[in-house]
Each structure stands twice: as structure tokens, then as C-alpha cells.
Design a protein around this motif. Sequence first.
Motif, PDB file in Angstrom:
ATOM      1  N   ALA A  55       0.886  -1.246  -0.110  1.00  0.00           N
ATOM      2  CA  ALA A  55      -0.018  -0.085  -0.145  1.00  0.00           C
ATOM      3  C   ALA A  55       0.915   1.231   0.188  1.00  0.00           C
ATOM      4  O   ALA A  55       1.686   1.615   1.029  1.00  0.00           O
ATOM      5  CB  ALA A  55      -1.026   0.038   1.293  1.00  0.00           C
ATOM      6  N   ASP A  58       1.231   7.084  -4.895  1.00  0.00           N
ATOM      7  CA  ASP A  58       1.780   7.298  -6.335  1.00  0.00           C
ATOM      8  C   ASP A  58       2.297   8.739  -6.518  1.00  0.00           C
ATOM      9  O   ASP A  58       1.974   9.470  -5.515  1.00  0.00           O
ATOM     10  CB  ASP A  58       0.919   6.664  -7.624  1.00  0.00           C
ATOM     11  N   LYS A  62      -2.018   9.671  -5.241  1.00  0.00           N
ATOM     12  CA  LYS A  62      -3.107   8.780  -5.186  1.00  0.00           C
ATOM     13  C   LYS A  62      -2.706   7.449  -4.507  1.00  0.00           C
ATOM     14  O   LYS A  62      -1.410   7.062  -4.699  1.00  0.00           O
ATOM     15  CB  LYS A  62      -3.612   8.538  -6.540  1.00  0.00           C
ATOM     16  N   ALA A  63      -3.412   6.940  -3.582  1.00  0.00           N
ATOM     17  CA  ALA A  63      -3.216   5.722  -2.804  1.00  0.00           C
ATOM     18  C   ALA A  63      -3.189   4.473  -3.993  1.00  0.00           C
ATOM     19  O   ALA A  63      -4.174   4.501  -4.515  1.00  0.00           O
ATOM     20  CB  ALA A  63      -4.254   5.527  -1.896  1.00  0.00           C
ATOM     21  N   ARG A  64      -2.209   3.775  -3.880  1.00  0.00           N
ATOM     22  CA  ARG A  64      -2.024   2.500  -4.893  1.00  0.00           C
ATOM     23  C   ARG A  64      -1.641   1.249  -4.138  1.00  0.00           C
ATOM     24  O   ARG A  64      -0.842   1.347  -3.241  1.00  0.00           O
ATOM     25  CB  ARG A  64      -1.082   2.763  -5.755  1.00  0.00           C
ATOM     26  N   THR A  65      -2.210   0.316  -4.601  1.00  0.00           N
ATOM     27  CA  THR A  65      -1.881  -0.962  -3.860  1.00  0.00           C
ATOM     28  C   THR A  65      -1.522  -1.908  -5.176  1.00  0.00           C
ATOM     29  O   THR A  65      -1.723  -1.657  -6.271  1.00  0.00           O
ATOM     30  CB  THR A  65      -3.060  -1.791  -3.413  1.00  0.00           C
ATOM     31  N   GLU A  66      -0.922  -3.083  -4.850  1.00  0.00           N
ATOM     32  CA  GLU A  66      -0.396  -4.161  -5.990  1.00  0.00           C
ATOM     33  C   GLU A  66      -1.586  -4.691  -6.757  1.00  0.00           C
ATOM     34  O   GLU A  66      -1.631  -4.589  -8.019  1.00  0.00           O
ATOM     35  CB  GLU A  66       0.098  -5.103  -5.625  1.00  0.00           C
ATOM     36  N   ASP A  68      -4.138  -2.948  -8.109  1.00  0.00           N
ATOM     37  CA  ASP A  68      -4.419  -1.640  -9.188  1.00  0.00           C
ATOM     38  C   ASP A  68      -3.722  -1.880 -10.495  1.00  0.00           C
ATOM     39  O   ASP A  68      -4.003  -1.367 -11.304  1.00  0.00           O
ATOM     40  CB  ASP A  68      -3.818  -0.323  -8.566  1.00  0.00           C
ATOM     41  N   PHE A  69      -2.498  -2.886 -10.231  1.00  0.00           N
ATOM     42  CA  PHE A  69      -1.580  -2.788 -11.483  1.00  0.00           C
ATOM     43  C   PHE A  69      -2.106  -4.446 -12.170  1.00  0.00           C
ATOM     44  O   PHE A  69      -1.393  -4.990 -13.069  1.00  0.00           O
ATOM     45  CB  PHE A  69      -0.360  -3.180 -11.144  1.00  0.00           C
ATOM     46  N   ALA A 111       7.562   0.843 -12.571  1.00  0.00           N
ATOM     47  CA  ALA A 111       7.172   1.413 -11.315  1.00  0.00           C
ATOM     48  C   ALA A 111       8.689   1.648 -10.343  1.00  0.00           C
ATOM     49  O   ALA A 111       9.224   0.613  -9.852  1.00  0.00           O
ATOM     50  CB  ALA A 111       6.194   0.560 -10.389  1.00  0.00           C
ATOM     51  N   VAL A 137       5.949   5.225 -13.110  1.00  0.00           N
ATOM     52  CA  VAL A 137       4.935   5.291 -11.969  1.00  0.00           C
ATOM     53  C   VAL A 137       5.705   5.650 -10.720  1.00  0.00           C
ATOM     54  O   VAL A 137       6.652   4.721 -10.676  1.00  0.00           O
ATOM     55  CB  VAL A 137       3.794   4.279 -11.735  1.00  0.00           C
ATOM     56  N   LEU A 139       6.418   5.732  -6.760  1.00  0.00           N
ATOM     57  CA  LEU A 139       5.454   5.044  -5.516  1.00  0.00           C
ATOM     58  C   LEU A 139       6.537   5.430  -4.489  1.00  0.00           C
ATOM     59  O   LEU A 139       7.543   5.077  -4.250  1.00  0.00           O
ATOM     60  CB  LEU A 139       5.544   3.653  -5.684  1.00  0.00           C
TER      61      LEU A 139
END
Length: 208
Positions: A55, A58, A62-66, A68-69, A111, A137, A139
Motif C-alpha cells: 500500500a 503514487d 493517489k493511494a495505490r496497492t498491488e 491496481d496493477f 514502477a 509510476v 511510488l
Amino acid sequence: MPGKRTNSLILILAGALVIGAAILITWAVLRADRPAAVSGIVESVGVAQIGGPFALVDHTGKARTEADFRGKYMLVFFGFTHCPDVCPTGLATVAQALEEVGPLADRIVPAFVSVDPERDTPELLGGYVTAFSPRFVGLTGTPEQVAQAAKAYRVIYKKIDVRAPDAYNMMHSALFYLMGPDGKFVTHFGSGTSASQMATGLKKHVAG
Ligand code: NI
């Protein structure tokens, strides 16, 4: 019996020669492999254990987790924007490799995960990674979030050469991990990999 004794001596000498040769070969292999020594980590922990939930935030905030990819390949590597040489080289290599693979690049998200969340704000990271390629991206996150992501990828990092609270260097693993559309580990590239070697590897592993 002198004959038996001589035979034993010959056996001992032959044994010593074999052991000596084995030590020499091992030494030669280890020496030759030194730049890629970190890749030994991958082999010893097993490929199935590289990657996993993270978690992060980006470079747009924006909050991103695995998750999302999922559906895309991810080329994940860790570093920091103040890195003097290894990271800029890595970013340039990935950017060029993605140019070389042509339309296949649309299936891959490169990433760059910061190991320096104290200095690498999303804004700073965004300006940095997109200068190499708009595809990147960046992170980052809280120190805890970054530590968790690094643990998932078996990445080690450490603050070194501390001259002031905001003037220091980061030691870090510099492998590139290719993750599949299902989030599972596919392959990795060592830190000395050239853009054309990486492009060749991506063409081999990424389904069009
Ligand atoms: Ni670096």
C-alpha cells in the motif's frame, strides 16, 4: 605393507587435489559473479516469494496497492531521487528498454519505489521519474509503508553517509523485478543490465 601405504598416500593426495580444485572453481565463480551477487537473494528465497501486497502513494498523490496493477506486467525497482548514479542509470535503462520493445511497452508499467520516503514526496518523485519517461509510476509512502513494500520484494536499504538530517545517502538493492499480470514474479534483471539486454528479456517474458 609399504604398497598399501603408498596407495593410501596417493588416495589422500588425489583427494586433496580434488578439494583444492573445487575451492578454486568456487572462488573463480564467486569472483566473476560479484556484481550480480545480490541476485543470489532471488535464488535463495525462491521466486514465488518475491512480491506481494503493498500500500503506497503514487507520484500524483493517489493511494495505490498491488491490485491496481493487475492485468499489466509491472517492472518494479527500488531507489531514491537523490541517488548519485545507480538509480538514474536504472531509470534511463528502463526508459530505453521500453522504447526498444515497441508496442509491447503498453503492457508494462515501470514502477520506481522510493526507499527514501523522508525526502521523496510524491511531488519530488513525480518530477524525477517523468523526466526519464512519462510511462513511469513513482511510488512512495510512509516509512512503514515503504518498509512493508521493500520486505515484500526482499529489498534491503539503509541510510548511510549521514552528514545532516536531510543530507545522506541510501544503500539499496538494485534489481529490477518483472511481475506478471497476476501479480506473480516472472523474472528479474541485475543492476548492470543494459537497455538492449532488458528489452530482449522483456520480449521473451511479456506476452503480446
Ligand atoms: Ni540508487
